[in-house]
Design a protein around this motif. Structure first.
Motif, short mmCIF file in Angstrom:
data_model
loop_
_atom_site.label_atom_id
_atom_site.label_comp_id
_atom_site.label_asym_id
_atom_site.label_seq_id
_atom_site.Cartn_x
_atom_site.Cartn_y
_atom_site.Cartn_z
N ARG A 439 0.81 -1.21 0.00
CA ARG A 439 0.00 0.00 0.00
C ARG A 439 0.86 1.27 0.00
O ARG A 439 1.39 1.65 -1.03
CB ARG A 439 -0.96 -0.03 1.21
CG ARG A 439 -1.85 -1.27 1.27
CD ARG A 439 -2.93 -1.23 0.24
NE ARG A 439 -4.00 -0.33 0.65
CZ ARG A 439 -4.88 0.19 -0.16
NH1 ARG A 439 -4.84 -0.09 -1.45
NH2 ARG A 439 -5.83 0.99 0.29
N SER A 440 1.02 1.92 1.12
CA SER A 440 1.69 3.21 1.18
C SER A 440 3.21 3.07 1.13
O SER A 440 3.76 2.01 1.46
CB SER A 440 1.30 3.95 2.45
OG SER A 440 -0.06 4.30 2.43
N GLY A 441 3.87 4.16 0.75
CA GLY A 441 5.32 4.18 0.86
C GLY A 441 5.76 4.26 2.31
O GLY A 441 6.64 3.52 2.75
N LEU A 442 5.13 5.18 3.08
CA LEU A 442 5.39 5.32 4.51
C LEU A 442 4.06 5.36 5.22
O LEU A 442 3.18 6.17 4.87
CB LEU A 442 6.18 6.61 4.77
CG LEU A 442 6.33 7.04 6.24
CD1 LEU A 442 7.13 6.02 7.02
CD2 LEU A 442 6.97 8.42 6.33
N ALA A 443 3.89 4.50 6.22
CA ALA A 443 2.67 4.47 7.02
C ALA A 443 3.04 4.56 8.49
O ALA A 443 3.89 3.81 8.96
CB ALA A 443 1.87 3.19 6.75
N CYS A 444 2.41 5.51 9.20
CA CYS A 444 2.65 5.67 10.64
C CYS A 444 1.32 5.66 11.37
O CYS A 444 0.36 6.33 10.95
CB CYS A 444 3.39 6.96 10.93
SG CYS A 444 5.06 7.04 10.25
N ASP A 468 -7.90 7.34 -11.17
CA ASP A 468 -7.49 5.94 -11.13
C ASP A 468 -6.41 5.67 -10.08
O ASP A 468 -5.85 4.59 -10.03
CB ASP A 468 -7.02 5.47 -12.50
CG ASP A 468 -5.73 6.13 -12.95
OD1 ASP A 468 -5.34 5.85 -14.10
OD2 ASP A 468 -5.13 6.92 -12.20
N ALA A 469 -6.12 6.66 -9.23
CA ALA A 469 -5.06 6.49 -8.24
C ALA A 469 -5.46 5.47 -7.19
O ALA A 469 -6.62 5.34 -6.80
CB ALA A 469 -4.77 7.83 -7.57
N ASP A 470 -4.45 4.73 -6.72
CA ASP A 470 -4.62 3.85 -5.58
C ASP A 470 -5.13 4.70 -4.41
O ASP A 470 -4.70 5.83 -4.20
CB ASP A 470 -3.26 3.24 -5.24
CG ASP A 470 -3.34 2.12 -4.22
OD1 ASP A 470 -4.17 2.21 -3.30
OD2 ASP A 470 -2.56 1.15 -4.35
N ASP A 471 -6.06 4.15 -3.62
CA ASP A 471 -6.58 4.93 -2.51
C ASP A 471 -5.61 5.03 -1.34
O ASP A 471 -5.85 5.75 -0.37
CB ASP A 471 -7.93 4.39 -2.02
CG ASP A 471 -7.84 2.96 -1.51
OD1 ASP A 471 -6.74 2.36 -1.55
OD2 ASP A 471 -8.88 2.43 -1.07
N ALA A 472 -4.48 4.30 -1.40
CA ALA A 472 -3.41 4.49 -0.42
C ALA A 472 -2.58 5.70 -0.82
O ALA A 472 -2.31 5.93 -2.00
CB ALA A 472 -2.54 3.25 -0.33
N ALA A 473 -2.17 6.48 0.16
CA ALA A 473 -1.33 7.65 -0.11
C ALA A 473 0.14 7.26 -0.08
O ALA A 473 0.52 6.23 0.48
CB ALA A 473 -1.61 8.73 0.92
N ALA A 474 0.96 8.11 -0.65
CA ALA A 474 2.40 7.89 -0.54
C ALA A 474 2.82 7.88 0.92
O ALA A 474 3.59 7.03 1.36
CB ALA A 474 3.15 8.97 -1.31
N ILE A 475 2.30 8.86 1.69
CA ILE A 475 2.52 8.91 3.14
C ILE A 475 1.16 8.88 3.80
O ILE A 475 0.32 9.74 3.55
CB ILE A 475 3.29 10.19 3.56
CG1 ILE A 475 4.66 10.24 2.89
CG2 ILE A 475 3.43 10.26 5.07
CD1 ILE A 475 5.43 11.52 3.17
N SER A 476 0.95 7.89 4.66
CA SER A 476 -0.32 7.72 5.35
C SER A 476 -0.09 7.78 6.85
O SER A 476 0.68 6.98 7.40
CB SER A 476 -0.95 6.37 4.97
OG SER A 476 -2.14 6.15 5.69
N LEU A 477 -0.74 8.74 7.52
CA LEU A 477 -0.54 8.94 8.96
C LEU A 477 -1.88 8.86 9.67
O LEU A 477 -2.85 9.53 9.28
CB LEU A 477 0.09 10.32 9.22
CG LEU A 477 1.34 10.68 8.42
CD1 LEU A 477 1.82 12.08 8.78
CD2 LEU A 477 2.45 9.66 8.65
#
Length: 535
Positions: A439-444, A468-477
């Motif tokens: 999913r995300s690149g960085l998840a905290c 069409d973007a994945d619903d996960a973000a690059a950084i998810s906090l």
């Protein structure tokens, strides 16, 4: 040795022991083992003696259990090969080798039946039932057991070399191969130098750790090649021991492990501190760099720097899921008064892996001051993703679920404080069929105090526009406080750059390059300046 050897004897235990005893009694010196093949049971090492194996000398363990001491019997009836107790100035050196005959002792055609001391209700998971993504198919034998660790025999020697309460131990230049159980094991020992040693064990023989340091102080390990089924180099601490596991320096080594190349734990009942790892290559390992904290002690002041990691997911009942970096703190059992982890830094790390880095604490854990600095992780798919992927592996624990399904980020941090991600790059291998659980690149999650400075990356699955973007973000906090994000860059294919959920204390969002993102995301609550927004 020649003066003591009976050339007609099958066993040379008495010759080795007499030579060593006489050498020590006469004030010390060197016992030289000439070229040849020698079989011995337990041999006791003595003070001021060097055991030197000349080129062509091969020393192997006896097959008969009766040839071994009954001191320090292992959890599966293992018996010690070479034993040193309370000695000083002892050396093992030379161009010869110790051949542990591991593939002859072990049941190589039978997969492992259970971990040591594990419950019959979940013999391959430590220490409770799993909630893996695969459900009942997880660790099912119906798909075969190729790549699983092999079964243990009724008897095998081990640890192969055990040093208890010793001072000034040197191991140099020898080759140690095919050990059936723990290779070099140190307990309560001070001043250890291991240099130029090759440990070449079978990658499917359980418990054949390369170097195990328990409550051992002032250790230098350099210029070694270590291949092992279990951990290549591991550290542990027992309660109420007079020595502390501290002052550890490991440099210029090449490591490969089916478990973890460098591991703290899981025995962490006392302090482990002041450790440096530098100029290391980790090849084709399960886990790369690991802190597996499960007890009441503290792991602190640890630096990993200038390291290359290649970590791969393995099928079967292994501890680990291909994590290049792994830091976890969860209670071992319901009676654990959990200690903590603090001041751990990963610097100048390049990793190619089949899983993300994981920093995870249970709700009652104490993980603080964790720093990633100039860390690059390239994530790929795995041929074993369907069998074991998409799970967090927190073994051993009977308090939290030891294995459970979870989305996988390039770096995941949960239940920690004062976390710094500086110059961290996450790259996804688009040539591979990346699993959906990436999913995300960085998840905290539940992080108190987060600085993201110089992050470069995106979410796992490309999204070239907002639709069409994945619903996960690059950084998810989520549930994270006191946040600064600066000097970061969204790479091509980024959908949403930043998502926030139940966060507080957003501080600065400055000097970020979001030109290649479809959407900046949740940035309105920050103080903002100098950002290049999506076009």
């Amino acid at each position: 040795m020649t003066a003591y050897a009976d050339e007609t004897a099958d066993l040379r235990t008495e010759a080795f022991q007499t030579a060593i005893d006489d050498c020590s009694a006469s004030g010390g010196g060197t016992v030289t083992v000439p070229s040849g093949t020698y079989t011995v049971g337990t041999v006791h090492l003595r003070s001021d003696v060097t055991l030197y194996l000349e080129a062509g000398a091969v020393v192997s363990p006896a097959k008969d259990e009766a040839e071994y001491t009954d001191k320090f019997v292992g959890p599966d009836n293992e018996r010690i090969f070479f034993l040193a107790e309370g000695v000083e100035n002892v050396t093992i050196a030379g161009e010869g080798e110790f051949d542990g005959l591991g593939t002859e002792f072990m049941r190589m055609d039978t997969p492992i039946q259970g971990h040591s001391n594990e419950s019959a209700s979940h013999p391959l998971i430590s220490n409770g039932p799993h909630e893996a993504r695969q459900g009942d198919a997880y660790l099912s034998r119906t798909k075969g057991t190729d790549g699983w660790p092999v079964a243990k025999p009724d008897f095998r020697p081990g640890p192969m070399f055990r040093f208890n309460n010793c001072t000034n131990v040197r191991i140099r230049d020898v080759t140690i191969r095919d050990m059936p159980a723990w290779t070099l094991s140190f307990h309560g020992t001070e001043e250890v130098d291991i240099r130029g040693v090759d440990i070449l064990n079978h990658l499917l023989i359980p418990n054949c750790d390369g170097i195990a340091l328990g409550d051992t102080k002032n250790v230098h390990i350099s210029d070694c090649t270590i291949q092992s089924c279990d951990d290549s180099i591991t550290f542990g601490a027992r309660p109420d021991e007079p020595t502390t596991c501290e002052g550890i320096v490991v440099t210029n080594c090449t490591l490969r492990s089916s478990a973890c190349a460098i591991k703290f734990g899981s025995g962490t009942d006392d302090t482990i501190r002041d450790c440096l790892f530098q100029n290391i290559v980790v090849q084709e390992s399960n886990r790369g760099l690991g802190i597996q904290h499960r007890d009441s002690g503290v792991v602190e002041n640890v630096l990993f720097t200038d390291i290359v990691v290649n970590s791969n997911m393995l099928p079967g009942p292994w501890w680990g899921k291909g994590e290049p970096i792994y830091v976890t703190s969860v209670p071992r059992d319901g009676d654990t008064d959990l200690g903590g982890i603090r001041n751990v830094r990963f610097s100048n790390i390049v990793a190619r892996s089949e899983n993300g880095a994981l920093v995870y604490g249970s709700e009652d854990s104490d993980i603080e001051t964790i720093e990633f600095d100039n860390v690059r992780i390239e994530l790929t798919g795995s041929e074993h993703a369907d069998e074991v992927g998409g799970n967090f592996d927190l073994q051993p624990s009977s308090v939290v679920t030891p294995i459970f399904a979870n989305d996988i980020a390039g770096v995941h941090v949960e239940n920690a404080r004062d976390v710094t991600m500086r110059d961290v790059t996450v790259e996804w291998d688009d040539s591979d069929d990346l699993p959906d659980y990436y999913r995300s690149g960085l998840a905290c999650e539940d992080v108190d105090g987060l600085l993201v400075d110089g992050f470069v990356g995106r979410q796992a699955h490309r999204g070239d526009d907002a639709d069409d973007a994945d619903d996960a973000a690059a950084i998810s906090l989520s549930d994270t406080t006191d946040i600064t994000v600066r000097n970061s860059r969204a790479t091509e294919g980024t959908g949403t750059f930043l998502s926030l959920s139940n966060t507080d204390g957003e501080r600065l969002f400055v000097n970020n390059d979001l030109i290649d993102a479809a959407d900046a995301g949740d940035v309105a609550s920050f103080e903002r300046s100098g950002n290049a927004l999506p076009r």
